[in-house]
Design a protein around this motif. Structure first.
Motif, PDB file in Angstrom:
ATOM      1  N   LYS A 111       0.873  -1.189   0.000  1.00  0.00           N
ATOM      2  CA  LYS A 111       0.000   0.000   0.000  1.00  0.00           C
ATOM      3  C   LYS A 111       0.896   1.221   0.000  1.00  0.00           C
ATOM      4  N   ASN A 112       1.438   1.524  -1.176  1.00  0.00           N
ATOM      5  CA  ASN A 112       2.457   2.585  -1.236  1.00  0.00           C
ATOM      6  C   ASN A 112       1.970   3.846  -1.951  1.00  0.00           C
ATOM      7  N   VAL A 113       0.647   4.067  -1.903  1.00  0.00           N
ATOM      8  CA  VAL A 113       0.020   5.377  -2.158  1.00  0.00           C
ATOM      9  C   VAL A 113      -0.031   5.852  -3.603  1.00  0.00           C
ATOM     10  N   ILE A 114       1.062   5.653  -4.348  1.00  0.00           N
ATOM     11  CA  ILE A 114       1.127   6.238  -5.691  1.00  0.00           C
ATOM     12  C   ILE A 114       1.845   5.318  -6.668  1.00  0.00           C
ATOM     13  N   HIS A 115       1.407   5.357  -7.903  1.00  0.00           N
ATOM     14  CA  HIS A 115       2.116   4.698  -9.015  1.00  0.00           C
ATOM     15  C   HIS A 115       2.671   5.768  -9.942  1.00  0.00           C
ATOM     16  N   GLY A 116       3.850   5.487 -10.524  1.00  0.00           N
ATOM     17  CA  GLY A 116       4.392   6.365 -11.556  1.00  0.00           C
ATOM     18  C   GLY A 116       5.131   5.561 -12.603  1.00  0.00           C
ATOM     19  N   SER A 117       4.990   5.952 -13.857  1.00  0.00           N
ATOM     20  CA  SER A 117       5.698   5.273 -14.949  1.00  0.00           C
ATOM     21  C   SER A 117       7.200   5.310 -14.687  1.00  0.00           C
ATOM     22  N   ASP A 118       7.886   4.219 -15.041  1.00  0.00           N
ATOM     23  CA  ASP A 118       9.318   4.140 -14.741  1.00  0.00           C
ATOM     24  C   ASP A 118      10.235   4.402 -15.932  1.00  0.00           C
ATOM     25  N   SER A 119       9.674   4.670 -17.119  1.00  0.00           N
ATOM     26  CA  SER A 119      10.509   4.927 -18.311  1.00  0.00           C
ATOM     27  C   SER A 119       9.632   5.575 -19.380  1.00  0.00           C
ATOM     28  N   PRO A 120      10.260   6.165 -20.408  1.00  0.00           N
ATOM     29  CA  PRO A 120       9.464   6.728 -21.506  1.00  0.00           C
ATOM     30  C   PRO A 120       8.565   5.683 -22.173  1.00  0.00           C
TER      31      PRO A 120
END
Ligand code: RTP
Ligand code: MG
Length: 148
Positions: A111-120
């Protein structure tokens, strides 16, 4: 201009952290070009996290991300993909530095709150999975380069 896909996960939405998280990226100087509160279907979850299909935590990950609404966003700006990952902090909140989103608001890896893309490549893929082209706005006509 570079774009990334960010998403407040169900734990972040439930804990009323949408505003706090949006605010951090706004204050940094990035521009929000798309956003929606939505539920993720089983199919979309499996596609989004497809790279983790063989991992032991895949089932839990899909169950969690489909467990409640998420706030899906596209953000734009110079180096936004890498900078957003820095602002998010390490995957496991126990290793995430204070001052990062996971360091300030998370405790456990599941449960780490946020997702973000890791590369273009993943940014392009994930933006395409969650947003139609017409759901993203274009600020270029505002001639607001002086802001950043
Ligand atoms: P995300 O994709 O959600 O932005 O996270 P990330 O890149 O920092 O981490 P990633 O390796 O892509 O893992 C995706 C999500 O899977 C969960 N996870 N659980 N139980 C575990 O050992 C474990 N490892 C990863 C995390 O919630 C992670 O965000
Ligand atoms: Mg990832």
């Amino acid at each position: 201009m570079e774009k990334t896909f960010l998403m407040v996960k169900p734990d972040g939405v439930q804990r009323n952290l949408i505003g706090e998280i949006v605010s951090r990226f706004e204050k940094k100087g990035f521009q929000l070009v798309g956003g929606k509160l939505m539920s993720i279907s089983q199919e979309l979850a499996e596609e989004h996290y497809g790279e983790h299909k063989e991992r032991p935590f895949f089932g839990e990950l899909v169950d969690f991300i489909t467990s409640g609404p998420v706030f899906a966003m596209v953000w734009e700006g110079e180096n936004v993909i890498a900078t957003a990952r820095l602002m998010m902090g390490a995957t496991n909140p126990k290793d995430a530095a204070p001052g990062t989103i996971r360091g300030d608001f998370g405790i456990t890896v599941g449960k780490n709150v946020i997702h973000g893309s890791d590369s273009p490549t993943s940014a392009e893929r994930e933006i395409g999975l969650f947003f139609k082209e017409e759901e993203l706005v274009d600020y270029s006509k505002l001639m607001n380069e002086w802001i950043n």
